[in-house]
Design an enzyme around this catalytic site. Sequence first.
Site: not given
Ligand code: UT7
Length: 311
Positions: A236, A266, A112
């Site tokens: 980004h 993204n 990215c």
């Molecule tokens: O270009 C660079 C590429 N990458 C990035 O920029 C990613 C950077 N990271 C992020 O943007 C965030 O970490 C995410 C958007 C990927 C995830 O958000 P988060 O607030 O860090 O969520 P999390 O991973 O802590 O997950 C929270 C909950 C989990 O459930 P439990 O364990 O709390 O029950 C996940 O399983 O959300 C769940 N979850 C979802 N639920 C519904 C994860 N993905 C999804 C989804 N829909 N798509």
Amino acid sequence: MSAGILGVGKFIPERVVTNFDLEKKMDTSDEWIRTRTGIQERRIADEKTNTSDMAFAAAKDAIKNAGIRATDLDMILVATVTPDQPFPSMACMLQDRLGAGHVAAMDISAACSGCIYGMITAKQFIDSGVYKHVLVVGVEKLSKITNWEDRTTAVLFGDAAAAVVLGPVSEGRGIISWELGSDGSGGKNLYQDGPFIKMNGREVFKFAVRQMGESAVHVVEKAGLKKEDIDFLIPHQANIRIMEASRERLGIPEEKMIKSIHKYGNTSSSSIPLALADAVEEGRIKEDDLIVMVGFGGGLTWGALTLRWGR
Ligand code: UT7
């Protein structure tokens, strides 16, 4: 003379995939995606449209907007992690399709941060007087490496291409300061494993919040500028919460941050030039505006620059 942006171009696939469409395919919700990422919809290219096709369309647009011809290009750089094939490079395919001269052409793999890496590479050749016009394209067909069974990544990405033509601009305009960096020890948090993207979202999130803010502040300081001098921040477009954190770290108001994540998701290397292309098209960016661009990505990599708009 310093290197600046002479023209911007873009290509976005026609097909729109909304969060509601994804709700039907996997265990997710519009509410979760919107509140956690800021994404409402993304574009997904059809089977026939490959990375090189998108790059070609965006490149043609940027060349036209720069008011030059393909034969005026001295170098072609393509930032991508989703090339049609490992080699020949997308840049060489573009050289041929654009009908450019037999000029230097190569791809850049910085995920990215790729377009910032490309623009800063271009700047070295332009500042030294070796080359006059350098095309930098950020292009991704991320849908082909997206695991549609993995909701933690599938909801985030989109396909797009955007391009800039860099060339010499008048005194005081163009790229003023920049920073590039990498930390391979974090590579394990965002990578391609076999056919698919794998990511440790939380780790990438923490890194991005820290690094984007720091790099943005660094380049503003390096340029001898103050936060009040900044007209626009183009981060980004990975996650609205990461983008907001870098804006707050810079200490600038909300209306100064350019956002297009809601409509494209993204799009990796194309996200910064794509947000720029829309802002230019909408007439938001005026002569002599001071723009800060900052990106981070797989590698891990990061890059930032300040630029005074205009030729
Ligand atoms: O270009 C660079 C590429 N990458 C990035 O920029 C990613 C950077 N990271 C992020 O943007 C965030 O970490 C995410 C958007 C990927 C995830 O958000 P988060 O607030 O860090 O969520 P999390 O991973 O802590 O997950 C929270 C909950 C989990 O459930 P439990 O364990 O709390 O029950 C996940 O399983 O959300 C769940 N979850 C979802 N639920 C519904 C994860 N993905 C999804 C989804 N829909 N798509």
